[in-house]
Design a protein around this motif. Structure first.
Motif, PDB file in Angstrom:
ATOM      1  N   GLU A  31     -20.113 -25.229  -3.987  1.00 38.94           N
ATOM      2  CA  GLU A  31     -19.959 -25.188  -5.445  1.00 38.94           C
ATOM      3  C   GLU A  31     -20.736 -26.314  -6.117  1.00 38.94           C
ATOM      4  OE1 GLU A  31     -18.155 -22.633  -6.914  1.00 38.94           O
ATOM      5  OE2 GLU A  31     -18.042 -21.908  -4.855  1.00 38.94           O
ATOM      6  N   LEU A  32     -21.339 -25.972  -7.260  1.00 42.11           N
ATOM      7  CA  LEU A  32     -22.122 -26.938  -8.030  1.00 42.11           C
ATOM      8  C   LEU A  32     -21.656 -26.928  -9.478  1.00 42.11           C
ATOM      9  CD1 LEU A  32     -25.768 -26.265  -6.804  1.00 42.11           C
ATOM     10  CD2 LEU A  32     -24.515 -28.418  -6.591  1.00 42.11           C
ATOM     11  N   SER A  33     -20.956 -27.999  -9.885  1.00 41.06           N
ATOM     12  CA  SER A  33     -20.501 -28.141 -11.272  1.00 41.06           C
ATOM     13  C   SER A  33     -21.580 -28.878 -12.040  1.00 41.06           C
ATOM     14  CB  SER A  33     -19.170 -28.912 -11.284  1.00 41.06           C
ATOM     15  OG  SER A  33     -18.811 -29.323 -12.586  1.00 41.06           O
ATOM     16  N   MET A  34     -22.447 -28.129 -12.708  1.00 40.19           N
ATOM     17  CA  MET A  34     -23.539 -28.767 -13.452  1.00 40.19           C
ATOM     18  C   MET A  34     -24.013 -27.857 -14.575  1.00 40.19           C
ATOM     19  SD  MET A  34     -26.559 -28.640 -10.532  1.00 40.19           S
ATOM     20  CE  MET A  34     -27.549 -27.135 -10.271  1.00 40.19           C
ATOM     21  N   GLY A  35     -24.425 -28.498 -15.686  1.00 43.35           N
ATOM     22  CA  GLY A  35     -24.871 -27.783 -16.865  1.00 43.35           C
ATOM     23  C   GLY A  35     -23.861 -27.908 -17.991  1.00 43.35           C
ATOM     24  N   MET A  36     -24.351 -28.309 -19.183  1.00 44.39           N
ATOM     25  CA  MET A  36     -23.517 -28.454 -20.366  1.00 44.39           C
ATOM     26  C   MET A  36     -24.183 -27.675 -21.513  1.00 44.39           C
ATOM     27  SD  MET A  36     -22.338 -32.400 -19.692  1.00 44.39           S
ATOM     28  CE  MET A  36     -23.236 -33.161 -21.001  1.00 44.39           C
ATOM     29  N   SER A  37     -23.711 -27.879 -22.743  1.00 45.44           N
ATOM     30  CA  SER A  37     -24.213 -27.042 -23.854  1.00 45.44           C
ATOM     31  C   SER A  37     -25.733 -27.008 -23.926  1.00 45.44           C
ATOM     32  CB  SER A  37     -23.655 -27.544 -25.187  1.00 45.44           C
ATOM     33  OG  SER A  37     -22.290 -27.242 -25.285  1.00 45.44           O
ATOM     34  N   GLY A  38     -26.376 -28.162 -23.726  1.00 41.48           N
ATOM     35  CA  GLY A  38     -27.819 -28.232 -23.941  1.00 41.48           C
ATOM     36  C   GLY A  38     -28.671 -27.742 -22.789  1.00 41.48           C
ATOM     37  N   ASP A  39     -28.052 -27.548 -21.627  1.00 38.77           N
ATOM     38  CA  ASP A  39     -28.908 -27.286 -20.456  1.00 38.77           C
ATOM     39  C   ASP A  39     -28.279 -26.337 -19.423  1.00 38.77           C
ATOM     40  OD1 ASP A  39     -26.951 -28.917 -19.282  1.00 38.77           O
ATOM     41  OD2 ASP A  39     -28.195 -30.717 -19.395  1.00 38.77           O
ATOM     42  N   TYR A  40     -27.276 -25.553 -19.853  1.00 35.32           N
ATOM     43  CA  TYR A  40     -26.590 -24.763 -18.819  1.00 35.32           C
ATOM     44  C   TYR A  40     -27.476 -23.662 -18.239  1.00 35.32           C
ATOM     45  CZ  TYR A  40     -25.392 -21.416 -22.587  1.00 35.32           C
ATOM     46  OH  TYR A  40     -25.441 -20.524 -23.631  1.00 35.32           O
ATOM     47  N   GLU A  41     -28.414 -23.139 -19.046  1.00 35.37           N
ATOM     48  CA  GLU A  41     -29.253 -22.073 -18.480  1.00 35.37           C
ATOM     49  C   GLU A  41     -30.171 -22.628 -17.385  1.00 35.37           C
ATOM     50  OE1 GLU A  41     -29.907 -21.345 -22.570  1.00 35.37           O
ATOM     51  OE2 GLU A  41     -29.941 -19.172 -22.227  1.00 35.37           O
ATOM     52  N   GLN A  42     -30.689 -23.819 -17.627  1.00 34.76           N
ATOM     53  CA  GLN A  42     -31.528 -24.453 -16.606  1.00 34.76           C
ATOM     54  C   GLN A  42     -30.700 -24.767 -15.352  1.00 34.76           C
ATOM     55  OE1 GLN A  42     -33.514 -27.967 -17.984  1.00 34.76           O
ATOM     56  NE2 GLN A  42     -34.958 -27.965 -16.269  1.00 34.76           N
ATOM     57  N   ALA A  43     -29.458 -25.208 -15.565  1.00 29.34           N
ATOM     58  CA  ALA A  43     -28.583 -25.502 -14.427  1.00 29.34           C
ATOM     59  C   ALA A  43     -28.340 -24.242 -13.592  1.00 29.34           C
ATOM     60  CB  ALA A  43     -27.263 -26.090 -14.918  1.00 29.34           C
ATOM     61  N   ILE A  44     -28.165 -23.108 -14.280  1.00 28.26           N
ATOM     62  CA  ILE A  44     -27.950 -21.838 -13.562  1.00 28.26           C
ATOM     63  C   ILE A  44     -29.204 -21.458 -12.779  1.00 28.26           C
ATOM     64  CG2 ILE A  44     -27.628 -19.348 -13.912  1.00 28.26           C
ATOM     65  CD1 ILE A  44     -25.782 -20.217 -16.341  1.00 28.26           C
TER      66      ILE A  44
END
Ligand code: PLP
Length: 225
Positions: free
Chosen positions: A194-207
């Motif tokens: 599991e990888l908990s990463m990405g917030m409002s500004g960058d969640y698509e990049q995190a995905i």
């Protein structure tokens, strides 16, 4: 500022679509990525609107604030899951273990020992994520890169904690991509899924880079004071 139900609901719908699109672009599916609604500093009324719109996973960053807002909501909506995403002091571990369904901020041996002992005493086992300081920022929480392998083996193998994955908050002024890629590589090397990463500004990049859980606050609930 309170957001009305329509704006919270439409924000959730929009983010859901954007998650699906980002997942598909990366050869993944919508179900590979969980959306956490980060409700810190937001009133229970806003949280309830998100629940009524179908949101089931929430995150808070302070034990005390969650203690004030969440017991009634969790009693009323027993299927909701609440995760701690902020720093945890050892004197709050017992409260945290009883209130939250997972902890994303495991970042030091003392806390790992305390969590293991308290979960044993309470007969509770909740999943944990190890927070990694990918930018080696002195002021930021998180395990340093050099210490990570031995810390994982302490938490997972010696103490028997249910370590699900890694979590990171990239440095505010860096491009997040390299930090997400680094976290993904570390998790793979350590056998964590599991990888908990990405917030409002960058969640698509995190995905794009493998996130399995994005933590989105202001894009759902509006800016915080
Ligand atoms: C506040 C917070 C978030 C959400 O940030 P937004 O930019 O509002 O989406 C995510 N993760 C952590 C750890 C936070 O403290």
């Amino acid at each position: 500022m309170m957001m009305d139900q329509n704006s919270i609901q439409s924000a959730l719908n929009l983010i859901d679509k954007r998650i699906a699109t980002a997942a598909q672009a990366a050869g993944r599916t919508r179900d590979d990525v969980k959306l956490m609604a980060v409700s810190k500093k937001k009133p229970a009324a806003d949280i309830e609107q998100a629940i009524l719109a179908g949101q089931t996973l929430f995150g808070e960053n302070r034990v005390q604030e969650a203690q004030d807002k969440w017991p009634d909501l969790l009693q009323k909506y027993p299927d909701i899951k609440l995760h701690l995403i902020g720093p945890l002091q050892t004197n709050k571990v017992r409260q945290a273990v009883k209130l939250f369904h997972a902890i994303h901020s495991l970042d030091r041996p003392k806390l790992a020992h305390s969590l293991a002992r308290v979960m044993e005493e309470e007969g509770i086992s909740i999943p944990v994520y190890i927070q990694v300081n990918t930018g080696d920022e002195p002021q930021k929480a998180g395990v340093g890169l050099d210490d990570l392998p031995s810390f994982v083996s302490l938490a997972r193998d010696e103490l028997g904690l249910n370590v699900q994955g890694l979590m990171a908050i990239p440095p505010a002024h860096d491009h997040p991509g390299p930090h997400f890629a680094l976290l993904a590589r570390l998790a793979r090397d350590l056998g964590l899924s599991e990888l908990s990463m990405g917030m409002s500004g960058d969640y698509e990049q995190a995905i794009q880079l493998g996130s399995t859980l994005v933590r989105v606050g202001s894009s759902i609930f509006g800016a915080r004071d």
